[in-house]
Write a protein that holds these residues in place. Structure first.
Motif, PDB file in Angstrom:
ATOM      1  N   SER A 257       0.837  -1.205   0.000  1.00 31.31           N
ATOM      2  CA  SER A 257       0.000   0.000   0.000  1.00 31.31           C
ATOM      3  C   SER A 257       0.873   1.257   0.000  1.00 31.31           C
ATOM      4  O   SER A 257       2.056   1.212   0.361  1.00 31.31           O
ATOM      5  N   ASP A 258       0.271   2.364  -0.377  1.00 35.14           N
ATOM      6  CA  ASP A 258       0.994   3.639  -0.380  1.00 35.14           C
ATOM      7  C   ASP A 258       1.469   4.003   1.023  1.00 35.14           C
ATOM      8  O   ASP A 258       2.543   4.583   1.188  1.00 35.14           O
ATOM      9  N   ASP A 259       0.668   3.664   2.050  1.00 40.59           N
ATOM     10  CA  ASP A 259       1.066   3.946   3.430  1.00 40.59           C
ATOM     11  C   ASP A 259       2.352   3.206   3.790  1.00 40.59           C
ATOM     12  O   ASP A 259       3.260   3.777   4.397  1.00 40.59           O
ATOM     13  N   LEU A 260       2.418   1.931   3.431  1.00 41.97           N
ATOM     14  CA  LEU A 260       3.638   1.160   3.710  1.00 41.97           C
ATOM     15  C   LEU A 260       4.804   1.651   2.875  1.00 41.97           C
ATOM     16  O   LEU A 260       5.945   1.646   3.333  1.00 41.97           O
ATOM     17  N   LEU A 261       4.512   2.054   1.661  1.00 36.86           N
ATOM     18  CA  LEU A 261       5.568   2.514   0.767  1.00 36.86           C
ATOM     19  C   LEU A 261       6.342   3.678   1.381  1.00 36.86           C
ATOM     20  O   LEU A 261       7.561   3.744   1.264  1.00 36.86           O
ATOM     21  N   THR A 262       5.642   4.568   2.074  1.00 34.99           N
ATOM     22  CA  THR A 262       6.332   5.708   2.686  1.00 34.99           C
ATOM     23  C   THR A 262       7.304   5.255   3.779  1.00 34.99           C
ATOM     24  O   THR A 262       8.292   5.926   4.036  1.00 34.99           O
ATOM     25  N   TRP A 263       7.024   4.110   4.403  1.00 33.19           N
ATOM     26  CA  TRP A 263       7.920   3.581   5.446  1.00 33.19           C
ATOM     27  C   TRP A 263       9.111   2.839   4.857  1.00 33.19           C
ATOM     28  O   TRP A 263      10.167   2.743   5.472  1.00 33.19           O
ATOM     29  N   VAL A 264       8.936   2.297   3.655  1.00 30.94           N
ATOM     30  CA  VAL A 264       9.931   1.396   3.075  1.00 30.94           C
ATOM     31  C   VAL A 264      10.825   2.080   2.050  1.00 30.94           C
ATOM     32  O   VAL A 264      11.998   1.757   1.923  1.00 30.94           O
ATOM     33  N   LEU A 265      10.288   3.047   1.321  1.00 26.04           N
ATOM     34  CA  LEU A 265      10.986   3.679   0.206  1.00 26.04           C
ATOM     35  C   LEU A 265      12.226   4.433   0.683  1.00 26.04           C
ATOM     36  O   LEU A 265      12.136   5.307   1.534  1.00 26.04           O
ATOM     37  N   GLU A 266      13.363   4.058   0.134  1.00 30.08           N
ATOM     38  CA  GLU A 266      14.632   4.736   0.426  1.00 30.08           C
ATOM     39  C   GLU A 266      15.497   4.718  -0.816  1.00 30.08           C
ATOM     40  O   GLU A 266      15.518   3.724  -1.537  1.00 30.08           O
ATOM     41  N   PRO A 267      16.242   5.790  -1.052  1.00 36.54           N
ATOM     42  CA  PRO A 267      17.149   5.779  -2.201  1.00 36.54           C
ATOM     43  C   PRO A 267      18.256   4.738  -1.987  1.00 36.54           C
ATOM     44  O   PRO A 267      18.679   4.487  -0.864  1.00 36.54           O
ATOM     45  N   ASP A 268      18.668   4.121  -3.057  1.00 35.99           N
ATOM     46  CA  ASP A 268      19.758   3.138  -3.054  1.00 35.99           C
ATOM     47  C   ASP A 268      19.456   1.890  -2.227  1.00 35.99           C
ATOM     48  O   ASP A 268      20.366   1.186  -1.802  1.00 35.99           O
ATOM     49  N   SER A 269      18.192   1.614  -1.991  1.00 34.04           N
ATOM     50  CA  SER A 269      17.802   0.408  -1.258  1.00 34.04           C
ATOM     51  C   SER A 269      17.862  -0.792  -2.187  1.00 34.04           C
ATOM     52  O   SER A 269      17.641  -0.670  -3.387  1.00 34.04           O
ATOM     53  N   THR A 270      18.169  -1.947  -1.629  1.00 36.64           N
ATOM     54  CA  THR A 270      18.129  -3.186  -2.411  1.00 36.64           C
ATOM     55  C   THR A 270      16.794  -3.879  -2.177  1.00 36.64           C
ATOM     56  O   THR A 270      16.063  -3.546  -1.244  1.00 36.64           O
ATOM     57  N   ALA A 271      16.500  -4.840  -3.013  1.00 36.27           N
ATOM     58  CA  ALA A 271      15.256  -5.604  -2.861  1.00 36.27           C
ATOM     59  C   ALA A 271      15.242  -6.301  -1.501  1.00 36.27           C
ATOM     60  O   ALA A 271      14.204  -6.363  -0.844  1.00 36.27           O
ATOM     61  N   TYR A 272      16.388  -6.810  -1.069  1.00 37.31           N
ATOM     62  CA  TYR A 272      16.439  -7.474   0.235  1.00 37.31           C
ATOM     63  C   TYR A 272      16.128  -6.496   1.363  1.00 37.31           C
ATOM     64  O   TYR A 272      15.351  -6.804   2.263  1.00 37.31           O
ATOM     65  N   GLU A 273      16.739  -5.316   1.320  1.00 35.96           N
ATOM     66  CA  GLU A 273      16.496  -4.333   2.381  1.00 35.96           C
ATOM     67  C   GLU A 273      15.020  -3.943   2.449  1.00 35.96           C
ATOM     68  O   GLU A 273      14.454  -3.836   3.534  1.00 35.96           O
ATOM     69  N   ALA A 274      14.404  -3.743   1.292  1.00 30.55           N
ATOM     70  CA  ALA A 274      12.979  -3.401   1.266  1.00 30.55           C
ATOM     71  C   ALA A 274      12.144  -4.563   1.792  1.00 30.55           C
ATOM     72  O   ALA A 274      11.230  -4.366   2.593  1.00 30.55           O
ATOM     73  N   SER A 275      12.449  -5.789   1.356  1.00 34.05           N
ATOM     74  CA  SER A 275      11.707  -6.966   1.817  1.00 34.05           C
ATOM     75  C   SER A 275      11.853  -7.142   3.324  1.00 34.05           C
ATOM     76  O   SER A 275      10.883  -7.479   4.016  1.00 34.05           O
ATOM     77  N   PHE A 276      13.040  -6.904   3.834  1.00 30.52           N
ATOM     78  CA  PHE A 276      13.306  -7.029   5.274  1.00 30.52           C
ATOM     79  C   PHE A 276      12.487  -6.000   6.059  1.00 30.52           C
ATOM     80  O   PHE A 276      11.885  -6.314   7.085  1.00 30.52           O
ATOM     81  N   LYS A 277      12.440  -4.764   5.550  1.00 24.31           N
ATOM     82  CA  LYS A 277      11.646  -3.724   6.218  1.00 24.31           C
ATOM     83  C   LYS A 277      10.165  -4.072   6.215  1.00 24.31           C
ATOM     84  O   LYS A 277       9.480  -3.911   7.220  1.00 24.31           O
ATOM     85  N   ILE A 278       9.678  -4.548   5.071  1.00 26.13           N
ATOM     86  CA  ILE A 278       8.267  -4.928   4.965  1.00 26.13           C
ATOM     87  C   ILE A 278       7.959  -6.053   5.953  1.00 26.13           C
ATOM     88  O   ILE A 278       6.963  -6.010   6.673  1.00 26.13           O
ATOM     89  N   GLN A 279       8.821  -7.043   5.990  1.00 27.67           N
ATOM     90  CA  GLN A 279       8.626  -8.169   6.914  1.00 27.67           C
ATOM     91  C   GLN A 279       8.598  -7.681   8.360  1.00 27.67           C
ATOM     92  O   GLN A 279       7.733  -8.087   9.139  1.00 27.67           O
ATOM     93  N   ASN A 280       9.504  -6.808   8.718  1.00 25.90           N
ATOM     94  CA  ASN A 280       9.538  -6.296  10.095  1.00 25.90           C
ATOM     95  C   ASN A 280       8.306  -5.475  10.441  1.00 25.90           C
ATOM     96  O   ASN A 280       7.806  -5.546  11.559  1.00 25.90           O
ATOM     97  N   ILE A 281       7.810  -4.703   9.480  1.00 28.94           N
ATOM     98  CA  ILE A 281       6.596  -3.930   9.726  1.00 28.94           C
ATOM     99  C   ILE A 281       5.450  -4.879  10.057  1.00 28.94           C
ATOM    100  O   ILE A 281       4.705  -4.667  11.016  1.00 28.94           O
ATOM    101  N   PHE A 282       5.318  -5.950   9.270  1.00 26.76           N
ATOM    102  CA  PHE A 282       4.232  -6.897   9.512  1.00 26.76           C
ATOM    103  C   PHE A 282       4.440  -7.674  10.798  1.00 26.76           C
ATOM    104  O   PHE A 282       3.487  -7.906  11.545  1.00 26.76           O
ATOM    105  N   LEU A 283       5.655  -8.078  11.086  1.00 28.76           N
ATOM    106  CA  LEU A 283       5.895  -8.835  12.316  1.00 28.76           C
ATOM    107  C   LEU A 283       5.678  -7.976  13.553  1.00 28.76           C
ATOM    108  O   LEU A 283       5.141  -8.446  14.552  1.00 28.76           O
ATOM    109  N   ASN A 284       6.074  -6.716  13.482  1.00 29.11           N
ATOM    110  CA  ASN A 284       5.884  -5.817  14.617  1.00 29.11           C
ATOM    111  C   ASN A 284       4.418  -5.435  14.804  1.00 29.11           C
ATOM    112  O   ASN A 284       4.019  -4.964  15.856  1.00 29.11           O
ATOM    113  N   ASN A 285       3.622  -5.638  13.763  1.00 35.72           N
ATOM    114  CA  ASN A 285       2.220  -5.249  13.792  1.00 35.72           C
ATOM    115  C   ASN A 285       1.292  -6.454  13.992  1.00 35.72           C
ATOM    116  O   ASN A 285       0.091  -6.337  13.893  1.00 35.72           O
ATOM    117  N   LYS A 286       1.860  -7.615  14.281  1.00 41.74           N
ATOM    118  CA  LYS A 286       1.085  -8.847  14.319  1.00 41.74           C
ATOM    119  C   LYS A 286      -0.024  -8.824  15.369  1.00 41.74           C
ATOM    120  O   LYS A 286      -1.164  -9.185  15.089  1.00 41.74           O
TER     121      LYS A 286
END
Length: 149
Positions: free
Chosen positions: A78-107
């Protein structure tokens, strides 16, 4: 590099990793996030494997593929999550890791919200019996994904 190395193959990967446009497509993408990367042999971009060094001849190809996967990751949230994850020079792994942590912390809060919605959903709030049953089914499936009992 295993898997993808030609422009044609990269283009095909991008078209296969198309951004889901409907709610059900987004649900299927979220419910099985590793199937597509595993199938296309690009799982190393999101599993924490080290990228090749900048002097490695495959580095440029790796960064191009990583950008495709990063774009796919951004398009499936979602656009809301995108604002938390979007960073310049980020790799796919870094973005995936952030997304995973957001969901795990919000469980916990997410589980409570799902339970509340499931318990309080009424037929009157839905357009039809079919929509009501589908929403209950969707909530039950999401609860399984979150391992909520």
């Amino acid at each position: 590099m295993k898997g993808i190395d030609s422009f044609t193959n990269k283009t095909q990967l991008l078209s296969k990793l198309s951004i889901p446009s409907t709610r059900s497509q987004k649900y299927r993408t979220r419910s099985s996030p590793l199937i597509v990367p595993r199938y296309h042999r690009v799982l190393a971009h999101i599993d924490g494997s080290d990228p090749p060094s900048k002097t490695d001849p495959t580095y440029e190809n790796w960064t191009e593929i990583d950008a495709i996967i990063l774009q796919w990751n951004y398009g499936t949230i979602s656009d809301d999550l995108l604002t938390w994850v979007l960073e310049p020079d980020s790799t796919a792994y870094e973005a995936s890791f952030k997304i995973q942590n957001i969901f795990l912390n919000n469980k916990g809060p997410r589980a409570a919200a799902l339970e509340h919605e499931f318990t309080n959903l009424t037929l009157r709030a839905m357009s039809s019996l079919e929509a009501y049953c589908q929403r209950l089914k969707d909530l039950a499936n999401v609860s399984k994904i979150w391992q909520v009992n």
